[in-house]
Scaffold this active site. Structure first.
Site, PDB file in Angstrom:
ATOM      1  N   SER A  51      -1.739   6.607   2.522  1.00 48.24           N
ATOM      2  CA  SER A  51      -2.975   6.032   1.993  1.00 48.24           C
ATOM      3  C   SER A  51      -2.950   5.847   0.487  1.00 48.24           C
ATOM      4  O   SER A  51      -3.465   4.870  -0.034  1.00 48.24           O
ATOM      5  CB  SER A  51      -4.163   6.925   2.360  1.00 48.24           C
ATOM      6  N   CYS A  52      -2.358   6.790  -0.254  1.00 48.17           N
ATOM      7  CA  CYS A  52      -2.547   6.749  -1.705  1.00 48.17           C
ATOM      8  C   CYS A  52      -1.307   6.381  -2.470  1.00 48.17           C
ATOM      9  O   CYS A  52      -1.376   6.147  -3.676  1.00 48.17           O
ATOM     10  CB  CYS A  52      -3.071   8.093  -2.208  1.00 48.17           C
ATOM     11  N   GLY A  53      -0.133   6.376  -1.853  1.00 49.97           N
ATOM     12  CA  GLY A  53       1.056   6.029  -2.605  1.00 49.97           C
ATOM     13  C   GLY A  53       1.603   7.203  -3.377  1.00 49.97           C
ATOM     14  O   GLY A  53       1.424   8.349  -3.011  1.00 49.97           O
TER      15      GLY A  53
END
Length: 280
Positions: free
Chosen positions: A117-119
């Site tokens: 989701s956030c990298g």
């Protein structure tokens, strides 16, 4: 997978596969280090590992790689109680460096944890991300606005896994006429792009200075940074860009387009590369 609908009906549904992948770097002295753990959709793991290491500035050329291989047993090779062990082993991939390859070990001191989701998280500063990217050359590349509008439909047509599950992001490279070159899908938007860039990196086809990149979600700072590392001059996103993504694109001369959907788009940076119809 068996599921139940809101009206109580039971049916079989297909869901996107999500499993962890540990990326390890095999150094010339025989030691190896864990570099990243990411939640990904299995498939094209070698491309994902190579793309991640390249876009993070750890490796510079495919000649630095001796081999890329999964560690341990593959999924499904054994039965019974060892299934999970086999699965975990196959979810570790090692990139072994060539004997004469050298890497910046200081970059390896920063252990990454990447989620779908956030990298990439835990960066010490934005400057660390900017250190390896180079400004985009102005080679006269242009794309017509109507071609930009056509890209999401072309992307969706090529998203075979999305059609089955509805749960995957995609990244794709196109030429200026809207012809698709390569597409990769993954539960993580960053992973999908790393797979695309990793394939081009391993094939010795970087920089991609005549390519147009389309991502299925929003345009984050990390995605723009990865595109810059690959030398991609035009990046378009179905969703919104972040403020840092816009700042980075402007700083390095990348054309950044957002909200490419429903026959419209916004140009946030580098509008000279987008050929628009004149309004009278």
């Amino acid at each position: 997978m068996a599921v139940r609908s809101a009206d109580g009906r039971e049916f079989r549904d297909k869901v996107a596969v999500e499993e962890p992948l540990e990326i390890r770097l095999g150094l010339p002295d025989g030691t190896h280090k864990a570099v990243s753990i990411t939640m990904r959709t299995p498939g094209e793991d070698a491309e994902l590992a190579a793309g991640f290491l390249f876009t993070e500035g750890i490796i510079k050329s495919p000649e630095q790689i001796k081999q890329i291989r999964h560690c341990g047993l593959k999924i499904g090779k054994v039965k019974g109680a060892l299934d999970r062990v086999a699965s975990l082993n196959s979810n570790t991939i090692r990139v072994d460096l060539s004997d004469n390859a050298s890497v910046d070990l200081k970059k390896l001191e920063r252990h990454f944890y990447t989620t779908s989701s956030c990298g990439v998280c835990g960066k010490s500063s934005i400057d660390a991300l900017r250190s390896d990217a180079k400004p985009i050359d102005n080679n006269g590349l242009e794309i017509a606005g109507e071609v930009v509008n056509s890209l999401p439909d072309e992307l969706r047509k090529a998203q075979s896994a999305f059609e089955r599950t509805g749960g995957l992001h995609a990244s794709a490279l196109f030429d200026a006429s809207g012809e698709i070159d390569i597409i990769r899908e993954d539960v993580g938007r960053h992973n999908a792009l790393d797979k695309v860039i990793g394939k081009k990196f391993l094939d010795g086809e970087l920089p991609q200075n005549n390519a147009v990149l389309l991502v299925s979600g929003r345009a984050s700072f990390e995605l723009v940074q990865k595109g810059l590392m690959a030398g991609i001059p035009i990046m378009a996103a179905v969703g919104a860009p972040s403020s840092l993504a816009v700042e980075l694109a402007k700083e390095y001369g990348m054309t950044l387009v957002g909200f490419v959907r429903d026959g419209r788009f916004n140009i946030y940076s580098g509008d000279a590369r987008i050929r628009l119809r004149s309004h009278r």
